[in-house]
Design an enzyme around this catalytic site. Structure first.
Site, PDB file in Angstrom:
ATOM      1  N   ASN A   1      12.395  -3.774   7.453  1.00 15.88           N
ATOM      2  CA  ASN A   1      11.613  -3.124   6.657  1.00 15.88           C
ATOM      3  C   ASN A   1      12.460  -2.296   6.007  1.00 15.88           C
ATOM      4  O   ASN A   1      13.251  -1.544   6.415  1.00 15.88           O
ATOM      5  CB  ASN A   1      10.602  -2.217   7.487  1.00 15.88           C
ATOM      6  CG  ASN A   1       9.268  -2.114   6.807  1.00 15.88           C
ATOM      7  OD1 ASN A   1       8.248  -2.768   6.537  1.00 15.88           O
ATOM      8  ND2 ASN A   1       9.158  -0.566   6.475  1.00 15.88           N
TER       9      ASN A   1
ATOM     10  N   SER B   1       6.078  -4.167   7.433  1.00 16.01           N
ATOM     11  CA  SER B   1       5.065  -3.376   7.669  1.00 16.01           C
ATOM     12  C   SER B   1       5.200  -1.902   8.222  1.00 16.01           C
ATOM     13  O   SER B   1       6.178  -1.557   8.905  1.00 16.01           O
ATOM     14  CB  SER B   1       3.940  -3.942   8.888  1.00 16.01           C
ATOM     15  OG  SER B   1       3.060  -3.070   9.197  1.00 16.01           O
TER      16      SER B   1
ATOM     17  N   HIS C   1      -6.560  -9.354   8.942  1.00 16.78           N
ATOM     18  CA  HIS C   1      -7.607  -8.649   8.167  1.00 16.78           C
ATOM     19  C   HIS C   1      -8.294  -9.647   7.147  1.00 16.78           C
ATOM     20  O   HIS C   1      -8.860  -9.197   6.163  1.00 16.78           O
ATOM     21  CB  HIS C   1      -6.521  -7.671   7.282  1.00 16.78           C
ATOM     22  CG  HIS C   1      -6.240  -6.505   8.156  1.00 16.78           C
ATOM     23  ND1 HIS C   1      -5.025  -5.743   7.620  1.00 16.78           N
ATOM     24  CD2 HIS C   1      -6.093  -6.189   9.505  1.00 16.78           C
ATOM     25  CE1 HIS C   1      -4.665  -4.576   8.578  1.00 16.78           C
ATOM     26  NE2 HIS C   1      -5.412  -5.260   9.668  1.00 16.78           N
TER      27      HIS C   1
ATOM     28  N   GLN D   1      -1.046  -9.075   8.475  1.00 17.58           N
ATOM     29  CA  GLN D   1      -2.001  -8.232   7.951  1.00 17.58           C
ATOM     30  C   GLN D   1      -2.479  -8.555   6.643  1.00 17.58           C
ATOM     31  O   GLN D   1      -3.161  -7.923   5.898  1.00 17.58           O
ATOM     32  CB  GLN D   1      -1.465  -6.665   8.130  1.00 17.58           C
ATOM     33  CG  GLN D   1      -0.963  -6.048   9.214  1.00 17.58           C
ATOM     34  CD  GLN D   1      -0.457  -4.900   9.317  1.00 17.58           C
ATOM     35  OE1 GLN D   1      -1.066  -4.022   8.821  1.00 17.58           O
ATOM     36  NE2 GLN D   1       0.942  -4.863   8.853  1.00 17.58           N
TER      37      GLN D   1
ATOM     38  N   PHE E   1       0.780  -1.250  -0.011  1.00 18.90           N
ATOM     39  CA  PHE E   1       0.014   0.103   0.023  1.00 18.90           C
ATOM     40  C   PHE E   1       0.906   1.455  -0.050  1.00 18.90           C
ATOM     41  O   PHE E   1       0.448   2.351  -0.801  1.00 18.90           O
ATOM     42  CB  PHE E   1      -0.734   0.066   1.289  1.00 18.90           C
ATOM     43  CG  PHE E   1      -2.240  -0.984   1.190  1.00 18.90           C
ATOM     44  CD1 PHE E   1      -2.383  -1.422  -0.060  1.00 18.90           C
ATOM     45  CD2 PHE E   1      -2.830  -1.138   2.156  1.00 18.90           C
ATOM     46  CE1 PHE E   1      -3.784  -2.343  -0.199  1.00 18.90           C
ATOM     47  CE2 PHE E   1      -3.978  -1.833   2.193  1.00 18.90           C
ATOM     48  CZ  PHE E   1      -4.332  -2.522   1.034  1.00 18.90           C
ATOM     49  N   ARG E   2       1.926   1.218   0.719  1.00 13.83           N
ATOM     50  CA  ARG E   2       2.716   2.651   1.071  1.00 13.83           C
ATOM     51  C   ARG E   2       4.145   2.828   0.572  1.00 13.83           C
ATOM     52  O   ARG E   2       4.653   3.638   0.941  1.00 13.83           O
ATOM     53  CB  ARG E   2       2.479   2.750   2.548  1.00 13.83           C
ATOM     54  CG  ARG E   2       0.919   2.904   3.045  1.00 13.83           C
ATOM     55  CD  ARG E   2       0.784   3.477   4.235  1.00 13.83           C
ATOM     56  NE  ARG E   2      -0.556   3.234   4.738  1.00 13.83           N
ATOM     57  CZ  ARG E   2      -1.328   2.049   4.950  1.00 13.83           C
ATOM     58  NH1 ARG E   2      -0.723   1.043   4.884  1.00 13.83           N
ATOM     59  NH2 ARG E   2      -2.469   2.294   5.294  1.00 13.83           N
TER      60      ARG E   2
ATOM     61  N   CYS F   1     -21.252 -13.221   3.670  1.00 14.52           N
ATOM     62  CA  CYS F   1     -22.517 -12.599   3.230  1.00 14.52           C
ATOM     63  C   CYS F   1     -22.614 -11.550   4.608  1.00 14.52           C
ATOM     64  O   CYS F   1     -22.603 -11.800   5.573  1.00 14.52           O
ATOM     65  CB  CYS F   1     -23.561 -13.657   3.264  1.00 14.52           C
ATOM     66  SG  CYS F   1     -25.336 -12.754   3.674  1.00 14.52           S
TER      67      CYS F   1
HETATM   68  N1  LIG Z   1      -0.180  -9.120   0.283  1.00 13.80           N
HETATM   69  C1  LIG Z   1      -1.389  -8.843   0.807  1.00 13.80           C
HETATM   70  O1  LIG Z   1      -2.251  -9.527   1.165  1.00 13.80           O
HETATM   71  C2  LIG Z   1      -1.590  -7.347   0.883  1.00 13.80           C
HETATM   72  C3  LIG Z   1      -1.249  -6.216  -0.145  1.00 13.80           C
HETATM   73  C4  LIG Z   1      -1.454  -5.040  -0.165  1.00 13.80           C
HETATM   74  C5  LIG Z   1      -1.928  -4.351   0.836  1.00 13.80           C
HETATM   75  N2  LIG Z   1      -2.198  -5.175   2.099  1.00 13.80           N
HETATM   76  C6  LIG Z   1      -2.629  -4.758   3.257  1.00 13.80           C
HETATM   77  O2  LIG Z   1      -1.890  -3.433   3.760  1.00 13.80           O
HETATM   78  C7  LIG Z   1      -2.423  -3.196   4.795  1.00 13.80           C
HETATM   79  C8  LIG Z   1      -1.450  -2.503   6.169  1.00 13.80           C
HETATM   80  O3  LIG Z   1      -0.235  -2.028   5.760  1.00 13.80           O
HETATM   81  P1  LIG Z   1       1.202  -2.879   5.884  1.00 13.80           P
HETATM   82  O4  LIG Z   1       1.960  -2.020   6.925  1.00 13.80           O
HETATM   83  O5  LIG Z   1       0.922  -4.231   5.911  1.00 13.80           O
HETATM   84  O6  LIG Z   1       1.586  -2.356   4.574  1.00 13.80           O
HETATM   85  P2  LIG Z   1       2.190  -0.961   4.034  1.00 13.80           P
HETATM   86  O7  LIG Z   1       2.102  -0.934   2.568  1.00 13.80           O
HETATM   87  O8  LIG Z   1       1.715   0.067   4.833  1.00 13.80           O
HETATM   88  O9  LIG Z   1       3.790  -1.183   4.402  1.00 13.80           O
HETATM   89  C9  LIG Z   1       4.528  -2.102   3.635  1.00 13.80           C
HETATM   90  C10 LIG Z   1       5.895  -1.683   4.236  1.00 13.80           C
HETATM   91  O10 LIG Z   1       6.757  -2.969   3.548  1.00 13.80           O
HETATM   92  C11 LIG Z   1       8.027  -2.213   3.149  1.00 13.80           C
HETATM   93  N3  LIG Z   1       8.538  -3.289   2.080  1.00 13.80           N
HETATM   94  C12 LIG Z   1       8.078  -3.448   0.796  1.00 13.80           C
HETATM   95  N4  LIG Z   1       8.858  -4.499   0.544  1.00 13.80           N
HETATM   96  C13 LIG Z   1       9.556  -5.081   1.430  1.00 13.80           C
HETATM   97  C14 LIG Z   1      10.393  -6.030   0.999  1.00 13.80           C
HETATM   98  N5  LIG Z   1      10.572  -6.794   0.149  1.00 13.80           N
HETATM   99  N6  LIG Z   1      11.252  -6.171   2.525  1.00 13.80           N
HETATM  100  C15 LIG Z   1      11.009  -5.456   3.386  1.00 13.80           C
HETATM  101  N7  LIG Z   1      10.246  -4.304   3.285  1.00 13.80           N
HETATM  102  C16 LIG Z   1       9.222  -4.021   2.419  1.00 13.80           C
HETATM  103  C17 LIG Z   1       7.695  -0.879   2.641  1.00 13.80           C
HETATM  104  O11 LIG Z   1       8.989  -0.104   2.802  1.00 13.80           O
HETATM  105  C18 LIG Z   1       6.600  -0.660   3.685  1.00 13.80           C
HETATM  106  O12 LIG Z   1       7.155   0.121   4.904  1.00 13.80           O
HETATM  107  C19 LIG Z   1      -3.157  -4.100   5.660  1.00 13.80           C
HETATM  108  O13 LIG Z   1      -4.480  -3.592   5.722  1.00 13.80           O
HETATM  109  C20 LIG Z   1      -3.111  -5.325   4.742  1.00 13.80           C
HETATM  110  O14 LIG Z   1      -4.322  -6.154   4.883  1.00 13.80           O
HETATM  111  C21 LIG Z   1      -2.037  -6.611   2.042  1.00 13.80           C
HETATM  112 ZN   LIG Z   2     -26.598 -14.350   3.672  1.00 14.43          ZN
END
Ligand SMILES: NC(=O)c1ccc[n+]([C@@H]2O[C@H](COP(=O)([O-])OP(=O)(O)OC[C@H]3O[C@@H](n4cnc5c(N)ncnc54)[C@H](O)[C@@H]3O)[C@@H](O)[C@H]2O)c1
Ligand SMILES: [Zn+2]
Length: 256
Positions: free
Chosen positions: A219, A194, A120, A102, A35-36, A128
């Protein structure tokens, strides 16, 4: 001076109860965008309030499902990466009690890790909104593709949604209780990929530290918890976690 990799390996060897807390950064090396991350994160492309909130979903399922299907397809074809496999290896060494994730991608389970709590929810199920009945996500995809832009429940005609937590939805209390237990019992918490900005996850490292657990963070980007952690590595999980786990394995085998 020990390297940071050696330091985390030592923390793992010293700890009795270890929990990994994983975020979207765990999945990027499997081809699922997070996401970020600057430049590539999903939220640089779409506004979560419009495409991933419960309010936007109920008011316009089609618009949200178009976007979710795209994310879902990347998830369904993804394979566990070096990081997921390293965690499974750590668990086999009896050095990982559980994983709080997450992520909704199911990749820890695909890598055969055990004791995974999906904070999550999961992309593999639909639920449903009327009666809570759970379906495999394929039912929802088939309905949507055949033009049912508001896929409904066969039991009560309620609106189906992917069984992942949307913005504006509460987390399940049962899941939160499980996560609390993991955090209370661990004496080492390893955060992997994260940004630690979404609650309650952002609170878990603080809670673990307040209960005298050690904290390690791997991270790419900095997080607000870096200054309080025992070790921080700003590298890709797949580049460092396998090295750490191999080091732990070697030490255990050599009986240190
Ligand atoms: N794979 C999935 O299921 C998926 C995908 C996208 C978002 N989400 C959702 O993202 C939301 C929460 O945010 P978050 O904190 O999990 O994600 P986020 O996107 O906020 O943060 C991800 C972090 O991981 C770091 N990062 C990216 N690739 C990396 C790697 N290879 N090695 C080390 N660090 C790395 C980034 O620098 C970033 O700070 C949750 O709600 C989750 O459900 C999940
Ligand atoms: Zn139902």
């Amino acid at each position: 001076m020990k390297t940071k990799i050696e330091k985390i390996a030592q923390l793992i060897l010293d700890a009795k109860n270890i929990v990994a807390l994983t975020g979207a950064g765990m999945g990027t090396e499997s081809g699922i965008v997070d996401f970020r991350s600057p430049g590539t994160g999903l939220w640089e492309r779409v506004n979560p309030d419009e495409f991933a909130s419960i309010h936007s979903y109920v008011s316009n399922p089609k618009k949200n499902l178009d976007f979710m299907l795209e994310l879902g397809m990347a998830i369904f074809k993804a394979k566990p990466n070096k990081g997921h496999k390293a965690l499974t290896k750590l668990q086999k060494l009896d050095k990982l009690n559980g994983i709080l994730t997450q992520n909704i991608d199911g990749l820890h389970q695909k890598a055969h890790s055990k004791n995974v709590v999906e904070l999550h929810g999961t992309a593999y199920e639909a639920i449903c909104m009327g009666c809570g009945k759970i379906y495999p996500i394929t039912i929802m995809i088939d309905k949507f593709r055949s033009g049912k832009y508001s896929p409904s429940c066969e039991a009560c005609t309620g609106l189906l949604k992917p069984n992942a937590i949307f913005f504006g939805e509460p987390l399940r209390s049962e899941t939160l209780n499980q996560a609390d237990r993991f955090i209370e019992e661990c004496n080492l918490l390893i955060v992997l990929g994260s940004s630690l900005v979404i609650y309650p996850v952002a609170f878990y490292p603080r809670k673990a530290l307040s209960l005298d657990a050690k904290l390690a963070i791997i991270n790419i980007q900095e997080t607000d918890m870096d200054a309080s952690a025992d070790v921080v590595i700003h590298e890709k999980i797949g580049d460092v976690l396998p090295l750490i786990v191999n080091m732990v394995k070697k030490e255990i085998e050599e009986g240190h």
